[in-house]
Design a protein around this motif. Structure first.
Motif, PDB file in Angstrom:
ATOM      1  N   VAL A  10      -7.837  -0.042  -4.859  1.00  0.00           N
ATOM      2  CA  VAL A  10      -8.830   0.203  -5.957  1.00  0.00           C
ATOM      3  C   VAL A  10      -9.023   1.737  -5.595  1.00  0.00           C
ATOM      4  N   GLY A  11      -9.312   2.414  -7.090  1.00  0.00           N
ATOM      5  CA  GLY A  11      -9.083   3.776  -6.793  1.00  0.00           C
ATOM      6  C   GLY A  11      -8.431   3.884  -8.359  1.00  0.00           C
ATOM      7  N   ALA A  12      -8.332   4.732  -9.194  1.00  0.00           N
ATOM      8  CA  ALA A  12      -7.003   4.999  -9.896  1.00  0.00           C
ATOM      9  C   ALA A  12      -6.894   6.690 -10.577  1.00  0.00           C
ATOM     10  N   GLY A  13      -7.319   7.461  -9.182  1.00  0.00           N
ATOM     11  CA  GLY A  13      -7.162   9.432  -9.125  1.00  0.00           C
ATOM     12  C   GLY A  13      -5.139   8.970  -9.499  1.00  0.00           C
ATOM     13  N   PRO A  14      -4.784   9.740  -8.419  1.00  0.00           N
ATOM     14  CA  PRO A  14      -3.640  10.587  -8.761  1.00  0.00           C
ATOM     15  C   PRO A  14      -3.141   9.152  -7.104  1.00  0.00           C
ATOM     16  N   ALA A  15      -3.893   9.257  -6.644  1.00  0.00           N
ATOM     17  CA  ALA A  15      -3.059   8.050  -5.031  1.00  0.00           C
ATOM     18  C   ALA A  15      -2.683   7.124  -5.665  1.00  0.00           C
ATOM     19  N   GLY A  16      -3.840   6.760  -6.689  1.00  0.00           N
ATOM     20  CA  GLY A  16      -4.385   4.824  -6.850  1.00  0.00           C
ATOM     21  C   GLY A  16      -3.485   4.836  -8.053  1.00  0.00           C
ATOM     22  N   VAL A  17      -2.899   5.417  -8.634  1.00  0.00           N
ATOM     23  CA  VAL A  17      -1.947   5.663 -10.269  1.00  0.00           C
ATOM     24  C   VAL A  17      -0.755   5.487  -9.812  1.00  0.00           C
ATOM     25  N   ALA A  18      -0.450   6.307  -8.483  1.00  0.00           N
ATOM     26  CA  ALA A  18       1.004   6.651  -8.328  1.00  0.00           C
ATOM     27  C   ALA A  18       1.467   5.587  -7.649  1.00  0.00           C
ATOM     28  N   ALA A  19       0.388   4.901  -6.948  1.00  0.00           N
ATOM     29  CA  ALA A  19       0.703   3.111  -6.141  1.00  0.00           C
ATOM     30  C   ALA A  19       0.295   2.042  -7.668  1.00  0.00           C
ATOM     31  N   ALA A  20       0.361   2.201  -8.400  1.00  0.00           N
ATOM     32  CA  ALA A  20       0.269   1.256  -8.858  1.00  0.00           C
ATOM     33  C   ALA A  20       1.768   1.392  -9.696  1.00  0.00           C
ATOM     34  N   CYS A  21       1.914   2.862 -10.487  1.00  0.00           N
ATOM     35  CA  CYS A  21       3.409   3.368 -10.984  1.00  0.00           C
ATOM     36  C   CYS A  21       4.283   2.451  -9.668  1.00  0.00           C
ATOM     37  N   GLY A  22       4.853   2.376  -8.640  1.00  0.00           N
ATOM     38  CA  GLY A  22       5.221   2.485  -7.175  1.00  0.00           C
ATOM     39  C   GLY A  22       5.593   1.623  -7.336  1.00  0.00           C
ATOM     40  N   LEU A  23       4.762   0.272  -7.317  1.00  0.00           N
ATOM     41  CA  LEU A  23       4.413  -1.280  -7.664  1.00  0.00           C
ATOM     42  C   LEU A  23       4.593  -2.488  -8.827  1.00  0.00           C
ATOM     43  N   ALA A  24       4.642  -1.456  -9.629  1.00  0.00           N
ATOM     44  CA  ALA A  24       5.056  -2.159 -10.864  1.00  0.00           C
ATOM     45  C   ALA A  24       6.464  -1.860 -11.703  1.00  0.00           C
ATOM     46  N   ALA A  25       6.837  -0.796 -10.485  1.00  0.00           N
ATOM     47  CA  ALA A  25       8.516  -0.498 -10.988  1.00  0.00           C
ATOM     48  C   ALA A  25       8.977  -1.468  -9.868  1.00  0.00           C
TER      49      ALA A  25
END
Length: 197
Positions: A10-25
């Motif tokens: 929930v949220g795609a600011g810097p923290a959300g994008v970093a979390a999404a990228c880390g999890l997707a990777a």
């Protein structure tokens, strides 16, 4: 309703994008919802778009996150202009994109909603020309221009210095920064403001 081991962010600011990228990777299925029309968050608004200049460190971080998001875009279900409505007792999350609501049952939820300015009303807050630090910062980032006239920053928050720094970078430093809390002297040099403030 979908039910799987996807992770809802929930949220795609810097923290959300970093979390999404880390999890997707790491091979996880990711759904990210963001209420704004695009990911990135408020801190990077205006960066590299001809708006207010931002510190090179912010620009580098923004660009690195953007490259990583682009690289992993096939593994991240990014849903912009979508609001996280809530989560019920059965772990069902509801998302609303303005035209329809969707119920999903993610395996986990990451809350990365960012900071929200909570200004307390003070006498005179409703007068013309009086705005919160966050509103002024958003206006500067959106337009790339300082407000007309002299600016006096007053209150008690670190954002006072950040806004003063943006104004100074635009050639219009505030006439004064008044903090009702502890002295701000140590932070002034960090933001490139003269100790006289």
């Amino acid at each position: 309703m979908s039910g799987d081991e996807s992770i809802l962010i929930v949220g795609a600011g810097p923290a959300g994008v970093a979390a999404a990228c880390g999890l997707a990777a790491a091979g996880r299925k990711v759904i990210a919802c963001e209420s704004a029309p695009a990911p990135g968050g408020v801190i990077f608004r205006g960066a590299g778009s001809g708006g207010v200049s931002v510190r090179s460190g912010h620009l580098k971080k923004r660009n690195k996150l953007r490259r990583e998001l682009d690289r992993l875009s096939g593994s991240i279900d990014m849903r912009c202009s979508t609001t996280f409505v809530g989560l019920d007792g059965d772990n069902v999350a509801v998302l609303d994109n303005g035209s329809k609501c969707e119920a999903i049952r993610p395996g986990a939820i990451v809350l990365a909603t960012g900071a929200v300015e909570t200004g307390r009303p003070v006498p005179g807050w409703h007068h013309p020309g009086v705005i919160t630090a966050g509103a002024l910062q958003l206006g500067i980032k959106a337009s790339g221009e300082p407000p007309a006239g002299d600016v006096l920053r007053a209150g008690n928050c670190p954002l006072l210095l950040a806004v003063a720094s943006h104004l100074a970078a635009l050639g219009r430093p505030p006439v004064a920064v008044i903090d009702s809390g502890d002295t701000m002297a140590p932070g002034l040099s960090h933001f490139g403001l003269p100790p006289a403030y």
